[in-house]
Design an enzyme around this catalytic site. Structure first.
Site, mmCIF file in Angstrom:
data_model
loop_
_atom_site.group_PDB
_atom_site.id
_atom_site.type_symbol
_atom_site.label_atom_id
_atom_site.label_comp_id
_atom_site.label_asym_id
_atom_site.label_seq_id
_atom_site.Cartn_x
_atom_site.Cartn_y
_atom_site.Cartn_z
ATOM 1 N N CYS A 106 0.811 -1.225 0.000
ATOM 2 C CA CYS A 106 0.000 0.000 0.000
ATOM 3 C C CYS A 106 0.850 1.283 0.000
ATOM 4 O O CYS A 106 1.431 1.620 -1.009
ATOM 5 C CB CYS A 106 -0.959 -0.047 1.183
ATOM 6 S SG CYS A 106 -2.363 1.016 0.948
ATOM 7 N N ARG A 143 -12.790 6.241 0.162
ATOM 8 C CA ARG A 143 -11.605 5.381 0.247
ATOM 9 C C ARG A 143 -11.985 4.017 -0.319
ATOM 10 O O ARG A 143 -13.158 3.618 -0.268
ATOM 11 C CB ARG A 143 -11.166 5.231 1.710
ATOM 12 C CG ARG A 143 -10.503 6.464 2.293
ATOM 13 C CD ARG A 143 -10.011 6.210 3.710
ATOM 14 N NE ARG A 143 -8.861 5.306 3.768
ATOM 15 C CZ ARG A 143 -7.606 5.687 3.538
ATOM 16 N NH1 ARG A 143 -7.365 6.936 3.191
ATOM 17 N NH2 ARG A 143 -6.609 4.827 3.611
ATOM 18 N N HIS A 224 -3.618 -5.735 2.417
ATOM 19 C CA HIS A 224 -3.282 -5.935 3.831
ATOM 20 C C HIS A 224 -3.922 -7.268 4.231
ATOM 21 O O HIS A 224 -4.413 -8.007 3.397
ATOM 22 C CB HIS A 224 -3.894 -4.812 4.677
ATOM 23 C CG HIS A 224 -3.369 -3.458 4.356
ATOM 24 N ND1 HIS A 224 -2.086 -3.056 4.664
ATOM 25 C CD2 HIS A 224 -3.963 -2.408 3.722
ATOM 26 C CE1 HIS A 224 -1.919 -1.806 4.255
ATOM 27 N NE2 HIS A 224 -3.024 -1.388 3.668
HETATM 28 N N1 GLN Z 1 -2.019 6.764 2.800
HETATM 29 C C1 GLN Z 1 -2.163 5.969 1.573
HETATM 30 C C2 GLN Z 1 -3.604 6.004 1.004
HETATM 31 O O1 GLN Z 1 -4.516 6.351 1.716
HETATM 32 C C3 GLN Z 1 -1.767 4.533 1.860
HETATM 33 C C4 GLN Z 1 -2.680 3.865 2.872
HETATM 34 C C5 GLN Z 1 -2.169 2.498 3.297
HETATM 35 O O2 GLN Z 1 -0.972 2.250 3.377
HETATM 36 N N2 GLN Z 1 -3.135 1.581 3.641
HETATM 37 O O3 GLN Z 1 -3.800 5.648 -0.151
#
Ligand code: GLN
Length: 276
Positions: A106, A143, A224
């Site tokens: 990520c 998101r 993840h």
């Molecule tokens: N901050 C980055 C985003 O929101 C990565 C998030 C993460 O590592 N889960 O895309």
């Protein structure tokens, strides 16, 4: 004796460089390090984990046979981007080009690209190792969060290790499962391949059906979970490649009983009605 298998008696060793463990591990990605460590130890492969926190020496980085960096919020990515400069970037780029395997989750994945543009327009320059860029379109766009199932179709997971291109996606476990949570949308350029194809979930950007990226033996992914306990075949791929690059020889790994992991994967596939 089949030279491809490590007899119990012979011990090989690996050093795994864990990049920014205190910053880049917001979503439990440290579980991946535990899996790599155990799957080496169960095979009598000696393993050392180097914690590479801000200020680490690039000469220490160069001693690693495999690299790992987890995900995090934008803030931590900014701090890491400030630290990953000059010799560190050059060393990391050379290691990737020399085929040193790595797993970048990520936020880490985003940092290996050209740039990551945050929701407020701030641009965090990346390392330019992966031919891709990431942009967070801002608060009017949700998101990308949820369970994800993707397919490591052999045709896309071609790995060029300098000499030849081989595909590595054991058909029996060609699905990978995990959890994603990112605001950034990632778009791949032509010099990098997708790591997998989305079956259920969003993946890189929720539009083009790609998930993650692979360049040489460096894998970037949004999964993840952590990803490795759920998909042990990826852990074994990283261990196998690390041994082969270090010992300059084809090396097979003894099989481990992954029936529990397979069962867990099948439960997710059934839950989302995805055919194995
Ligand atoms: N901050 C980055 C985003 O929101 C990565 C998030 C993460 O590592 N889960 O895309």
């Amino acid at each position: 004796m089949n030279k491809n298998y490590l007899p119990k008696a012979i011990r090989h060793s690996l050093t795994i460089g864990w990049l920014y463990p205190d910053l880049m591990s917001t979503y439990g990605d440290r579980g991946n390090i535990i899996v790599l460590q155990k799957r080496c130890e169960w095979r009598n492969i000696e393993v050392k984990i180097l914690h590479l926190n801000p200020g680490f020496d690039h000469k220490l980085l160069a001693t690693c046979n495999m690299l790992f960096m987890g995900g995090a919020q934008d803030k931590q990515q900014q701090i890491v981007a400030q630290d990953l400069k000059k010799e560190k970037v050059e060393t990391l780029k050379k290691m990737v080009d020399d085929g040193v395997p790595g797993l970048y989750i990520c936020g880490a994945y985003q940092l290996l690209g050209k740039y990551y543009k945050e929701a407020d327009g701030t641009k965090i320059l990346g390392l330019g190792i992966f031919d891709l860029y990431t942009e967070n379109p801002g608060e009017n766009h949700p998101r990308l969060i949820g369970n994800i199932i993707a397919e490591l179709a052999g045709s896309t997971w071609q790995v060029a290790d300098g000499k030849k291109t081989t595909s590595y996606a054991p058909q029996a476990t060609r699905h990978i499962v995990g959890f994603e949570n990112h605001g950034g949308r990632t778009y791949l350029g032509k010099n990098v391949k997708p790591f997998a194809k989305v079956i259920k979930g969003f993946g890189n950007n929720g539009e083009d059906g790609t998930e993650g990226a692979i360049y040489k033996n460096a894998i970037g992914t949004y999964l993840h979970g952590p990803i490795l306990p759920k998909n042990p075949e990826i852990a074994d791929y990283l261990i196998k490649k690390a041994l082969e690059v270090k010992y300059k020889d084809e090396i097979g790994l003894e099989d481990l009983d992954d029936s529990l992991e397979q069962k867990a994967k099948e439960i997710i596939e059934k839950r989302y009605n995805v055919k194995v």
